[in-house]
Enzyme design. Structure first.
Site, short mmCIF file in Angstrom:
data_model
loop_
_atom_site.label_atom_id
_atom_site.label_comp_id
_atom_site.label_asym_id
_atom_site.label_seq_id
_atom_site.Cartn_x
_atom_site.Cartn_y
_atom_site.Cartn_z
N ALA A 97 124.66 31.47 81.35
CA ALA A 97 125.20 30.43 80.43
C ALA A 97 125.30 29.07 81.38
O ALA A 97 126.48 28.83 81.47
CB ALA A 97 126.52 30.70 79.74
N ASP A 141 128.78 29.79 83.70
CA ASP A 141 129.51 30.87 83.69
C ASP A 141 129.18 31.59 84.93
O ASP A 141 130.07 32.18 85.61
CB ASP A 141 129.10 31.82 82.72
CG ASP A 141 129.80 31.55 81.34
OD1 ASP A 141 130.34 30.70 81.22
OD2 ASP A 141 129.89 32.35 80.46
N ASP A 192 124.34 55.98 84.49
CA ASP A 192 123.97 54.97 85.84
C ASP A 192 125.24 54.36 86.56
O ASP A 192 125.11 54.09 87.83
CB ASP A 192 123.04 53.74 85.16
CG ASP A 192 121.89 54.17 84.81
OD1 ASP A 192 121.12 55.07 85.41
OD2 ASP A 192 121.23 53.58 83.75
N ARG A 247 126.23 24.58 86.99
CA ARG A 247 127.38 24.65 86.64
C ARG A 247 127.28 25.71 85.11
O ARG A 247 126.64 25.47 84.32
CB ARG A 247 128.08 23.26 86.17
CG ARG A 247 129.28 23.56 85.42
CD ARG A 247 130.00 21.96 85.26
NE ARG A 247 131.37 22.24 84.93
CZ ARG A 247 132.36 21.33 84.66
NH1 ARG A 247 131.98 20.14 85.15
NH2 ARG A 247 133.71 21.48 84.54
N ASN A 288 122.17 47.38 92.06
CA ASN A 288 121.67 46.57 90.73
C ASN A 288 121.78 45.13 90.81
O ASN A 288 120.84 44.50 90.90
CB ASN A 288 123.01 46.92 89.60
CG ASN A 288 122.53 48.02 88.86
OD1 ASN A 288 121.40 48.78 88.88
ND2 ASN A 288 123.37 48.42 87.87
N GLU A 289 122.92 44.56 91.28
CA GLU A 289 123.06 43.09 91.28
C GLU A 289 124.36 42.66 92.18
O GLU A 289 125.19 43.45 92.21
CB GLU A 289 122.84 42.27 90.12
CG GLU A 289 124.07 42.32 89.23
CD GLU A 289 124.30 43.73 88.22
OE1 GLU A 289 125.36 44.18 88.82
OE2 GLU A 289 123.32 43.95 87.57
P1 NAP Z 1 129.30 49.72 82.40
O1 NAP Z 1 129.97 48.50 81.85
O2 NAP Z 1 129.61 50.72 82.09
O3 NAP Z 1 127.88 49.37 82.56
C1 NAP Z 1 127.11 48.53 81.39
C2 NAP Z 1 126.02 49.42 81.14
O4 NAP Z 1 125.01 49.27 82.22
C3 NAP Z 1 126.14 50.86 80.97
O5 NAP Z 1 125.40 51.36 79.73
C4 NAP Z 1 125.20 51.44 82.31
O6 NAP Z 1 124.69 52.73 81.93
C5 NAP Z 1 124.38 50.41 82.37
N1 NAP Z 1 123.38 50.52 83.61
C6 NAP Z 1 124.31 50.28 84.78
N2 NAP Z 1 122.95 50.03 85.90
C7 NAP Z 1 121.81 50.34 85.00
C8 NAP Z 1 120.59 50.11 85.34
N3 NAP Z 1 120.28 50.05 86.72
N4 NAP Z 1 119.63 50.04 84.19
C9 NAP Z 1 119.85 50.20 83.02
N5 NAP Z 1 121.28 50.20 82.68
C10 NAP Z 1 122.17 50.11 83.52
O7 NAP Z 1 129.73 49.68 83.81
P2 NAP Z 1 129.09 50.38 85.06
O8 NAP Z 1 128.55 51.70 84.58
O9 NAP Z 1 130.19 50.33 86.23
O10 NAP Z 1 127.89 49.50 85.68
C11 NAP Z 1 127.96 48.46 86.42
C12 NAP Z 1 126.87 47.50 85.97
O11 NAP Z 1 127.15 46.93 84.54
C13 NAP Z 1 126.78 46.08 86.68
O12 NAP Z 1 125.80 46.54 87.83
C14 NAP Z 1 125.92 45.64 85.54
O13 NAP Z 1 124.52 45.71 86.06
C15 NAP Z 1 126.09 46.11 84.40
N6 NAP Z 1 126.81 44.92 83.46
C16 NAP Z 1 126.20 44.58 82.44
C17 NAP Z 1 126.69 43.50 81.74
C18 NAP Z 1 125.81 42.98 80.58
O14 NAP Z 1 124.56 43.42 80.15
N7 NAP Z 1 126.29 42.04 79.74
C19 NAP Z 1 127.78 42.98 82.31
C20 NAP Z 1 128.46 43.43 82.89
C21 NAP Z 1 127.94 44.35 83.91
P3 NAP Z 1 125.68 53.98 82.10
O15 NAP Z 1 126.39 53.83 80.50
O16 NAP Z 1 124.84 54.99 81.99
O17 NAP Z 1 126.78 53.83 83.06
#
Ligand code: NAP
Ligand code: MN
Length: 275
Positions: free
Chosen positions: A187, A152, A45, A150, A124-125
């Site tokens: 948080a 994270d 993704d 206030r 995504n966001e």
């Molecule tokens: P990453 O750290 O590899 O992504 C975190 C996980 O989110 C990966 O498993 C990624 O899938 C999955 N993901 C991304 N978009 C998704 C969606 N629309 N639905 C379900 N899962 C999704 O970083 P990245 O691949 O560059 O992705 C950035 C995204 O990470 C941000 O947009 C944010 O949504 C997410 N993120 C999540 C957290 C958390 O859940 N605590 C924290 C920070 C960021 P793949 O492994 O297939 O790439």
């Protein structure tokens, strides 16, 4: 039909890209990096997020499709061993000049600084976090003060992004046919001074949310996978992007709820217990 491939950079994704080129080129599909009709993302993704940001100025004319070389993705919902099937379906769709798409809503943010207003889009966001200290911000909805935050940070996600960071924050998964954005707290601290609602909320189209960080704060702002540190932000407005959606090519049906089930729950049905 003109297409381009964006891949994760690993060997498996690279090989799949080569296979894909070999499959489609004899059938008149044209490899065009500048103005493709279809962008194929091979990886995860995260790779689709890269592809989206690379082509976000051409959303009107581009449809995205994804093959996952890791776990099943939300955007990358074709399996590596289906590359031939996908190529055939693209060739057929090119021949008939009939490309079916689904359109998903996006979040638009307008960042106000002393220099003016910048507009950005996320698939995504978008998130806002503090750096040295917790984020302190006033949140207004439709120009009325709503809460003093206030904590994270704050995450404002799209329906297709509701399964990503938003889900980890306890936000609801939102079907992408709903034109809405979701505000989820990261948080939050609640005391007599800082008081937040505590529940994720959904804003419909035409509503907007303004975040006013306390001045002199350094802030981490993320748009999907892109993170930047800023200290010039006066306010950020978020809303459902008006008239701008992302298109995904649908060569076969794969309903959103099936993807949710397969990605998070698995598809093992409960065995009926025999008497
Ligand atoms: P990453 O750290 O590899 O992504 C975190 C996980 O989110 C990966 O498993 C990624 O899938 C999955 N993901 C991304 N978009 C998704 C969606 N629309 N639905 C379900 N899962 C999704 O970083 P990245 O691949 O560059 O992705 C950035 C995204 O990470 C941000 O947009 C944010 O949504 C997410 N993120 C999540 C957290 C958390 O859940 N605590 C924290 C920070 C960021 P793949 O492994 O297939 O790439
Ligand atoms: Mn990733």
């Amino acid at each position: 039909m003109k297409y381009n491939v964006v891949h994760r950079g690993d060997e498996v994704s690279f090989q799949l890209m080569q296979t894909f080129h070999r499959l489609v080129e004899p059938h008149g599909l044209i490899h065009d990096e500048e103005t493709p009709d279809v962008v194929l993302s091979i990886g995860g993704d995260g790779t689709m997020l890269h592809a989206f940001h690379q082509y976000k100025d051409q959303l009107e004319t581009i449809a995205f499709v994804g093959i996952h070389t890791g776990r099943l993705g939300f955007f990358a919902d074709w399996k590596p061993d289906e590359v031939e099937l996908l190529a055939d379906m693209m060739i057929e769709s090119s021949r008939l000049n009939d490309l079916r798409v689904v359109k998903y809503p996006l979040v638009e943010i307008q960042i106000t600084t002393a220099q003016g207003i910048e507009t950005q889009l996320a698939l995504n966001e978008f998130t806002l976090k503090g750096v040295d200290v917790t984020l302190m911000a006033e949140l207004h909805i439709n120009d009325e003060p709503f809460e003093t935050f206030r904590g994270d940070g704050i995450c404002i996600s799209t329906p297709p992004g509701s399964t990503a960071y938003n889900k980890s924050l306890g936000g609801a998964i939102v079907h992408p046919s709903l034109d809405a954005i979701q505000i989820a707290e990261i948080a939050s601290i609640n005391n007599r001074v800082f008081r937040t609602l505590g529940s994720p909320i959904l804003l419909p189209k035409h509503h907007h949310c303004d975040i006013y960080p306390r001045s002199h704060q350094t802030i981490l702002l993320s748009l999907d996978h892109v993170i930047m540190q800023r200290n010039d932000i006066i306010s950020i407005r978020s809303m459902v992007a008006a008239g701008k959606k992302v298109k995904f090519a649908r060569f076969r049906p794969f309903p959103f709820w099936s993807r949710v089930r397969e990605a998070f729950i698995g598809y093992e049905p409960i065995q009926e217990r025999k008497p």
